[in-house]
Each structure stands twice: as C-alpha cells, then as structure tokens.
Design an enzyme around this catalytic site. Structure first.
Site, PDB file in Angstrom:
ATOM      1  N   ALA A  78      -4.920   3.234   9.540  1.00 51.33           N
ATOM      2  CA  ALA A  78      -6.213   4.071   9.796  1.00 51.33           C
ATOM      3  C   ALA A  78      -5.917   5.685   9.516  1.00 51.33           C
ATOM      4  O   ALA A  78      -6.329   6.409   8.769  1.00 51.33           O
ATOM      5  CB  ALA A  78      -6.766   3.561  10.957  1.00 51.33           C
ATOM      6  N   ARG A 131     -13.113   2.406   2.045  1.00 50.65           N
ATOM      7  CA  ARG A 131     -13.134   1.438   2.851  1.00 50.65           C
ATOM      8  C   ARG A 131     -14.170   1.505   4.182  1.00 50.65           C
ATOM      9  O   ARG A 131     -14.436   2.370   4.576  1.00 50.65           O
ATOM     10  CB  ARG A 131     -11.598   1.547   3.733  1.00 50.65           C
ATOM     11  CG  ARG A 131     -10.308   1.619   2.830  1.00 50.65           C
ATOM     12  CD  ARG A 131     -10.203   0.149   2.468  1.00 50.65           C
ATOM     13  NE  ARG A 131      -9.743  -0.613   3.465  1.00 50.65           N
ATOM     14  CZ  ARG A 131      -8.766  -0.739   4.119  1.00 50.65           C
ATOM     15  NH1 ARG A 131      -7.619  -0.110   3.756  1.00 50.65           N
ATOM     16  NH2 ARG A 131      -8.272  -1.589   5.033  1.00 50.65           N
ATOM     17  N   GLN A 139       2.644  -7.508   7.156  1.00 47.99           N
ATOM     18  CA  GLN A 139       2.931  -5.898   7.424  1.00 47.99           C
ATOM     19  C   GLN A 139       4.464  -5.787   8.181  1.00 47.99           C
ATOM     20  O   GLN A 139       4.808  -4.738   7.832  1.00 47.99           O
ATOM     21  CB  GLN A 139       1.831  -5.135   7.856  1.00 47.99           C
ATOM     22  CG  GLN A 139       0.537  -5.524   7.110  1.00 47.99           C
ATOM     23  CD  GLN A 139      -0.395  -6.467   7.638  1.00 47.99           C
ATOM     24  OE1 GLN A 139      -0.045  -7.696   7.960  1.00 47.99           O
ATOM     25  NE2 GLN A 139      -1.463  -6.458   7.542  1.00 47.99           N
ATOM     26  N   ASP A 155      -6.527  -1.341  16.579  1.00 49.60           N
ATOM     27  CA  ASP A 155      -7.489  -0.905  15.425  1.00 49.60           C
ATOM     28  C   ASP A 155      -8.702  -0.416  16.053  1.00 49.60           C
ATOM     29  O   ASP A 155      -9.314   0.366  15.508  1.00 49.60           O
ATOM     30  CB  ASP A 155      -7.690  -2.051  14.626  1.00 49.60           C
ATOM     31  CG  ASP A 155      -6.576  -2.300  13.794  1.00 49.60           C
ATOM     32  OD1 ASP A 155      -5.726  -3.254  14.018  1.00 49.60           O
ATOM     33  OD2 ASP A 155      -6.642  -1.899  12.584  1.00 49.60           O
TER      34      ASP A 155
END
Lengths: 340, 340
Positions: free
Chosen positions: B55, B89, B191, B232
């Site tokens: 982000a 996005r 990841q 997030d």
C-alpha cells in the site's frame, strides 16, 4: 474407491497377471498410472521412492512384495528380502508389522500361493478396519455436520481403500448425505491439494481447496462443522502426532467449538510413548519447502524453485494434545479425552 | 535498504534521468531489475500489474506517476490522469490519498518541478513514518526478544523503504543486536518466501522460512519470542485486517504467551469501520492457489499447476481481534488493548 468411474485400490494382487499392482502416486493428480510387477526389488523401490505412500498402504505393499520374494527366492527370503523390505522406509510402523507377519508365515513353510493369500488377507484386514472406522465416524458426522475440514491425505491412497479420515466422508456420501469437504492444501508436500482433492473428486464428493493459513478464518466465519484428520502416531495418553499444521487446526477448533476427530487404526497407537513429548518429530529436507512440482500449460511435469538461497525449517509432524480432540476413532473403539 | 550491498528504495525519483524508477517486484527473488520511466501510462500499468505492490509503495508510485502526467499533459491531468491512476487498484487506501494530495497541488497550479518535489516529499514522509515506527518497535523487541516471526511482506518493498513490520528488525540489526527472523512463506502468493526473505538476506539479517502450518508448532516448542506483522486496514475498535493466516497466528500467540505486534502507519486506520466485522474481505481468484511460479533448474521462469480441476477458496485477508494483539504501533503512537 472410484477412479474414472471404476473401483480401484492403492495396492493389490492381480490374480490373472499373478502380479502385484499399485497406483503410481507421485504422478497424481496429473496422471493416473497403474504399475504391475512380479519383481520384489521393484516393489521395494516403489516404497523407497514414495511411488506408494501412506502407512497402511506401505504395509500392504511390503506384504505383497515379500510374497513375490518367497515365490522367487525362498532360500534368500530371511537373509536378503526381509531386511531389504525393512530398510525401505524408516518410520512407518505398519511396514515392520507386515514384515513380521510374513516372516512368521515363512517360518511355517507356507506354499507360494498361501503366502500370496496371506498378503491379500493383510490388505483386506486394513480395508475392513477402515470401513469400520468410517461407519463410526459417519455416525458422528451424521447429525447436522456436513461441512468437514481435512488436512493432508488420510485417504484411500494412503490406506489401500476407503482411507482413515476419509472413510466416514465416503460412507456419508454413499448414503446420499452430501458432505462438503474443505481440503487444506497441506504445505509443503501438498498432499491435500494433490491426493485428497483428487480422491474426493473421483468419488464425486463436493470439495474445495484452501491455503492452510485460511483454515482458522474459515472456522471463525462459521464455515466448518467438523474436522477429521488421520494420525501418524498416537501416544499412550492420547496425544496425536500428525502432519504439520494439525496442531494449529486444533487451536482454532477449540476456540470456535468445532469438534476435531482423529481417525486411525489401532496399529497407530504406540504404547511405548507415554505422551506426545516422547514422540520424535522428523525434520525433513528444506528442498521440500523451496521447490515445488506441477505441470506447465503444455502438461509437462516440471520442478520450480519458489525461493532463493534461504534456509527453511521443515518439521514433518506436530503434536496435538488429546484434550483438544473430541474423539479418537479406531476400529476397536472410540476414545474421548477425560472431561477437565 | 541494501541490495547487493547498495542502498535502494522500492520506488523513487532519479534527478539525473528526470524519471521515476521502481523495483520490478514480480521477478523477485530470481531477478533484481530497476525500471526507469518518464511515461505516466507505464507507471499506472506498473501499479495495475503489481510490478509494484504494497500500500505505501503504491501511493508513492502514483504520486510520481501523476507528477510525470502534470509535466506531460497538464490539460488532461484532471480529466484523464487522475481517474486513470485512481482506477489502477481498488483497495489500497494510500493510492487514493496520494491522488488527493496531487490533485490539490494541481489546483494550485504548481510548477512541474514543484509537483515532482511534492511526490518526493510524499515518499519521504512514508519513509520517516517507517523509521519512527521501527524505533518504537525496536524498543519492544530489545528486551530479550530476538527470535521474531513475521508473516507476508510488510517490508521495505511494500513501503518505499525500511518497511512497517520489518523496520524494527532492521533497527535492531543495525544496532548489532542480531535478530533471528522466522518467515512464514505466506501462501498462496508466497510474499514471505519471495520478498521478505530476500529483503532480510540482502540486509544480512539471519532468517529461516517455514510453511505457514508450522508457525503454531514453532511457538509450542518455545522457538518464537515475538510476532511482528503489518496491517491492511485497522478498524476503530483496533481489530486488524491483515494477510490470510494472521488470525491463526494470533490464536497460537495467545495460547503460548508470545506477544504479537502490529506495525502500521496511521493511514491504515479506517475510522469508518467500527469493528473488524465491518471490514470487507476480498476473495481472490482460485488460480492464485492452483498455480505457482518459480524458476526451473535452468533458471527459466515457469508457471506450474499444483492441483487439477478442483475449486479453491482464496480469502486474501482475515481479521484479528484487538484483544489478541499486544500492541499496535503507528508513527503517531502505540495502542494497547484494554485489560480484560
């Protein structure tokens, strides 16, 4: 169980061919291949190289291999073939059990045909145990518990036929009860994604894969009614060693009141281990974490590396305390932890 | 942070080239490539295709892309380029924040150079927040807590430089404290295996991968002193949405008394969501579970399918209750759950 609409076992005897056959599990789910052999050395190698895997399947395969060895070379049976088979895999208790059974029969100078018969009986006994455990398990699952989570492969590929954890699911399905199975992919070797999902689909059972890390969240969302897993070894106090990730499942199951069942034949119980702390946990090679195989868009089998130059911890099993388990189901009975 | 002994950022401005540069993250850890561009469309596509991800990194990349757009086509800035970037996005809050900042500057008719300056400031502010969070985190970790578990990538690739969860680890390491990091591989997109492990190794930090299912067992064995993850989105009551698997970690952490820290800039807090139940959880495509990419023995990048013809559940995030978390650390302060 069913493959392409026809009934198979993971390993068995072909009377017409006078040969042992097994399913080549390393190619699943990409290719389904049956291998036939009259050569005991080829059978030993199939166990060694994990072409056949799963403790009960390994035991039955060794029994068939030793029957072939007895027919081929009775003079070398004790001196060569028994140690050859006992060396194939270090940890599967069933392997040693099968070798002991065949050794005792050889001491009684059974005929070659009678040794084959004995191996067939050995495999049949495994299947009967699985069916029985499945009947018991299905009764537990029959009361409103249709959305079942499983981990790794405790299916018929691992246990000649029916499977251990899966037997109850297959019983339910054949009774028209429509179980829905959430399958943990089960890193690092992906036995859930490759074997369990394939088995269930071939049998027509509704199933859906998920990453292992999604299991606790599925429970938190109320999407799971019961967990059913197998076991690699069970200590005297009821602690269960099973595929890595099982312990984490047990924590989420307890948190969300999801009953967790362990289904395993009585041969899985190890009376020499007082508690789970006494069970040795195998650390396997980092390459199982770092490399992955699959098929590319052209259908070619390929191995790819998914990380670079980093060490990896790869414990094959973990231990779940008996107190986290609703019941351990074997063919001889059901064991529930004492109420605390 | 360091790559091959030289300092880099995930995204930035090259004054000599008068171009934005970014690290092509889809090739890591196999290939390290810097991309330079003066074309805002190429920058938008880099965000869309996840060549840049995380982000804070996405926000900074959009700011640079819009600075390029302002220089190239000021007349179409509001009508075309702002919506173009906002569409790249759907969920990264920072993207919209960066677009708002650049829009306000354009309304004031800043010069092209001043717009570039503003984008540089935007990125620098992210880095300062990370450094500050890292200092706070390092104080928590400095007291005997050296064996740290992390999940997914909340590292510098995701956050321009230093990272969020990793910043404290890098501070400790640079202070000579020798942290040892256990990295969950983080299925399905890996990841942890690909980005976090690579980052840590480039910086010389001791690390070891593990399958996600092994984390609870590592805690049970006493191998983990603290867990540090990013976020997030954080609800008003402190519930944390983070990469799938985080919730399962929180259950094991609570069971074994391992403190779990969430490190996230204040922009991650969503005052419009009262609790974690109000945070929408993205279900991503099953192919992320069913296909895997890596390099073969010859170093060729390849995609392989790891399961056949089975559906997969792929929730991208889960929600961890505030009560499972020892502290949420942002650049503005530390939030601890009320004692129950």
């Amino acid at each position: 169980m069913q493959v392409n609409g026809k009934a198979y076992r993971a390993v068995g005897w072909d009377a017409g061919e006078q040969a042992v056959f097994w399913i080549e599990q390393r190619l699943l789910p990409y290719r389904f291949e049956l291998v036939y052999s009259r050569d005991p050395e080829a059978v030993a190698r199939a166990i060694e190289t994990m072409a056949v895997r799963g403790a009960p399947t390994i035991g039955a395969t060794a029994a068939f291999g030793l029957a072939l060895a007895w027919r081929l070379e009775p003079a070398r049976f004790v001196s060569f073939w028994l140690p050859r088979f006992r060396r194939t895999r270090p940890t599967a208790v069933n392997l040693f059990h099968a070798c002991d059974v065949m050794e005792q029969a050889a001491e009684q100078q059974l005929s070659a045909d009678a040794m084959v018969e004995l191996a067939c009986d050995y495999a049949a006994r495994e299947v009967r145990a699985n069916r029985r455990m499945g009947e018991i398990m299905a009764e537990y699952l029959a009361v409103g518990q249709r959305r079942i989570l499983t981990h790794c492969n405790a299916g018929w590929l691992a246990a000649v036929d029916w499977g251990t954890a899966t037997a109850g699911i297959y019983h339910l399905h054949r009774a028209g009860e429509r179980p829905s199975v959430r399958v943990d992919e089960t890193r690092p070797r992906l036995q859930g994604a490759r074997l369990t999902a394939w088995e269930l689909q071939q049998e027509g059972v509704d199933c859906c894969l998920q990453p292992d890390g999604a299991a606790a969240w599925a429970m938190a969302r109320g999407e799971i009614d019961a967990i059913v897993v197998g076991a690699d070894r069970i200590a005297r106090n009821g602690d269960v060693a099973n595929k890595i990730g099982t312990y984490a499942l047990s924590l989420a199951a307890r948190e969300h009141g999801v009953p967790m069942y362990v289904v395993a034949p009585s041969s899985t119980f190890d009376v020499h281990r007082a508690t789970g702390h006494d069970i040795p946990i195998e650390q396997r090679h980092a390459d199982e974490v770092l490399w992955m195989d699959g098929v590319d868009a052209e259908g070619e089998l390929r191995q790819v590396r998914i990380a670079a130059g980093v060490p990896a911890s790869n414990p094959a099993f973990d231990v779940t305390p008996f107190s986290h388990i609703r019941a351990i189901i074997s063919e001889r009975g059901v064991y529930e932890p004492p109420v605390e």
